[in-house]
Design an enzyme around this catalytic site. Structure first.
Site, PDB file in Angstrom:
ATOM      1  N   ASP A 275       7.759  -6.234  -7.224  1.00  0.00           N
ATOM      2  CA  ASP A 275       8.865  -6.131  -6.258  1.00  0.00           C
ATOM      3  C   ASP A 275       9.685  -7.416  -6.217  1.00  0.00           C
ATOM      4  O   ASP A 275      10.807  -7.427  -5.695  1.00  0.00           O
ATOM      5  CB  ASP A 275       8.314  -5.897  -4.842  1.00  0.00           C
ATOM      6  CG  ASP A 275       8.430  -4.442  -4.402  1.00  0.00           C
ATOM      7  OD1 ASP A 275       9.284  -3.722  -4.955  1.00  0.00           O
ATOM      8  OD2 ASP A 275       7.668  -4.047  -3.502  1.00  0.00           O
TER       9      ASP A 275
ATOM     10  N   GLN B 294       4.254  -0.832  -0.007  1.00  0.00           N
ATOM     11  CA  GLN B 294       5.507  -0.265   0.484  1.00  0.00           C
ATOM     12  C   GLN B 294       5.815  -0.784   1.892  1.00  0.00           C
ATOM     13  O   GLN B 294       4.935  -0.802   2.759  1.00  0.00           O
ATOM     14  CB  GLN B 294       5.395   1.276   0.472  1.00  0.00           C
ATOM     15  CG  GLN B 294       6.680   2.015   0.768  1.00  0.00           C
ATOM     16  CD  GLN B 294       7.745   1.850  -0.313  1.00  0.00           C
ATOM     17  OE1 GLN B 294       7.450   1.584  -1.476  1.00  0.00           O
ATOM     18  NE2 GLN B 294       8.989   2.012   0.077  1.00  0.00           N
TER      19      GLN B 294
ATOM     20  N   LYS C 289       8.183   6.798  -7.067  1.00  0.00           N
ATOM     21  CA  LYS C 289       7.672   5.730  -7.940  1.00  0.00           C
ATOM     22  C   LYS C 289       6.540   6.269  -8.815  1.00  0.00           C
ATOM     23  O   LYS C 289       6.476   5.983 -10.012  1.00  0.00           O
ATOM     24  CB  LYS C 289       7.191   4.535  -7.093  1.00  0.00           C
ATOM     25  CG  LYS C 289       8.344   3.764  -6.473  1.00  0.00           C
ATOM     26  CD  LYS C 289       7.928   2.733  -5.437  1.00  0.00           C
ATOM     27  CE  LYS C 289       9.170   2.182  -4.727  1.00  0.00           C
ATOM     28  NZ  LYS C 289       8.893   1.193  -3.680  1.00  0.00           N
TER      29      LYS C 289
HETATM   30  N1  GUN Z   1      10.817  -0.265   1.209  1.00  0.00           N
HETATM   31  C1  GUN Z   1      12.098   0.051   0.884  1.00  0.00           C
HETATM   32  N2  GUN Z   1      12.403  -0.430  -0.332  1.00  0.00           N
HETATM   33  C2  GUN Z   1      11.302  -1.061  -0.780  1.00  0.00           C
HETATM   34  C3  GUN Z   1      10.983  -1.752  -1.991  1.00  0.00           C
HETATM   35  O1  GUN Z   1      11.813  -1.888  -2.908  1.00  0.00           O
HETATM   36  N3  GUN Z   1       9.724  -2.259  -2.080  1.00  0.00           N
HETATM   37  C4  GUN Z   1       8.817  -2.137  -1.085  1.00  0.00           C
HETATM   38  N4  GUN Z   1       7.620  -2.684  -1.262  1.00  0.00           N
HETATM   39  N5  GUN Z   1       9.081  -1.503   0.048  1.00  0.00           N
HETATM   40  C5  GUN Z   1      10.311  -0.967   0.190  1.00  0.00           C
END
Ligand code: GUN
Length: 284
Positions: A121, A98, A54
């Site tokens: 998200d 996350q 990211k």
């Molecule tokens: N863990 C796995 N995929 C994601 C996601 O798209 N967002 C977040 N915050 N955690 C994750």
């Protein structure tokens, strides 16, 4: 005829290139650099990879990346205090924590603490509610990526029979709502569905997000369907999705591969949401 392979890697790269152009404009016209804050608690290796990807995508596109890595022993109160600070921080337009979080931290409380206007998200109940009633808001990245793949592969959605296999909060349910918004006739299937094949064989658009390796066999796919495979599983035969790719591609008009289909779209949609979050601040 062999199915068209929907190249998610290429489409993701195209979208990120389009966004990079918009970021340049945003900087020159408004003096704003979109910023994404990502918070990681603990040392889960998969999460570390996701968070680094990211950050890399942000920098490539011209965003500011604000990364906070906290020890696994961080208390819920400490994490909530950080989220509160990032909610108020002006150079942070998008904010995500996350997942998964260590067991002693309540994920629902953390998600609720995020400012919905920074919820890139799309996990906050306000974002989910906005999607449900069809008002503007942030849509969770993987289902948003599914829709983008359908649109960019020339799939006719108006009036189409769309079947979503899987009912998770982050993929199945929002994908169904988005397909409904595109005027599809939508059916959601799950592990208790009787005669799954009878339902999927009626699907002009089939989205597999059930988390069972190669559950969708060739004889469950309608001739000429578009098949989007959200699953990814490591097996002795390498990575596979929720769809038996070889067999399904003999029936489908178009199909996503695993890997290289839905996967790369998630980050592209996160970047799009972050730009949107920065644009939201312009009107204030
Ligand atoms: N863990 C796995 N995929 C994601 C996601 O798209 N967002 C977040 N915050 N955690 C994750």
């Amino acid at each position: 005829m062999a199915a068209e392979i929907i190249d998610g890697k290429q489409i993701s790269a195209d979208i990120r290139a389009e966004l990079a152009e918009e970021v340049k404009k945003m900087k020159s016209e408004h003096g704003i650099t979109p910023g994404l804050a990502v918070v990681l608690v603990g040392e889960d290796p998969a999460s570390q990879v996701y968070v680094n990807n990211k950050e890399k995508a942000c920098l490539e596109i011209g965003f500011k990346s604000i990364k906070h890595v906290l020890p696994a022993e961080t208390t819920e109160a400490e994490l909530l205090a950080l989220v509160d600070r990032l909610n108020k921080q002006e150079d942070v337009h998008g904010l995500l924590v996350q997942l998964p979080l260590p067991g002693h931290i309540n994920e629902d409380r953390v998600i609720l603490s995020i400012d919905p206007d920074k919820d890139v998200d799309g996990f906050h109940p306000i974002s989910v509610g906005r999607l449900a009633i069809g008002v503007p808001g942030f849509v969770s990245c993987t289902p948003a990526g599914v829709i983008e793949l359908l649109k960019r592969s020339g799939t006719e959605l108006e009036g189409a029979n769309a079947v979503v296999v899987g009912r998770s909060n982050n993929v199945g349910k929002p994908a169904a709502l988005l397909l409904l918004d595109e005027n599809c006739t939508v059916t959601i299937c799950h592990s208790r569905t009787r005669d799954l094949g009878a339902v999927t064989r009626n699907a002009d658009v089939l989205v597999a997000a059930v988390g069972v390796p190669e559950l969708i066999k060739g004889d469950m796919v309608k001739e000429g369907a578009t098949v989007i495979d959200v699953g990814i599983h490591r097996t002795d035969n390498g990575l596979v999705g929720d769809v038996d790719f070889e067999a399904a591609s003999k029936k489908a008009r178009a199909i996503t591969p695993v890997p290289g289909g839905v996967g790369p779209m998630t980050i592209a949609m996160l970047m799009r949401n972050t730009l949107k979050a920065a644009e939201l601040t312009l009107g204030r």
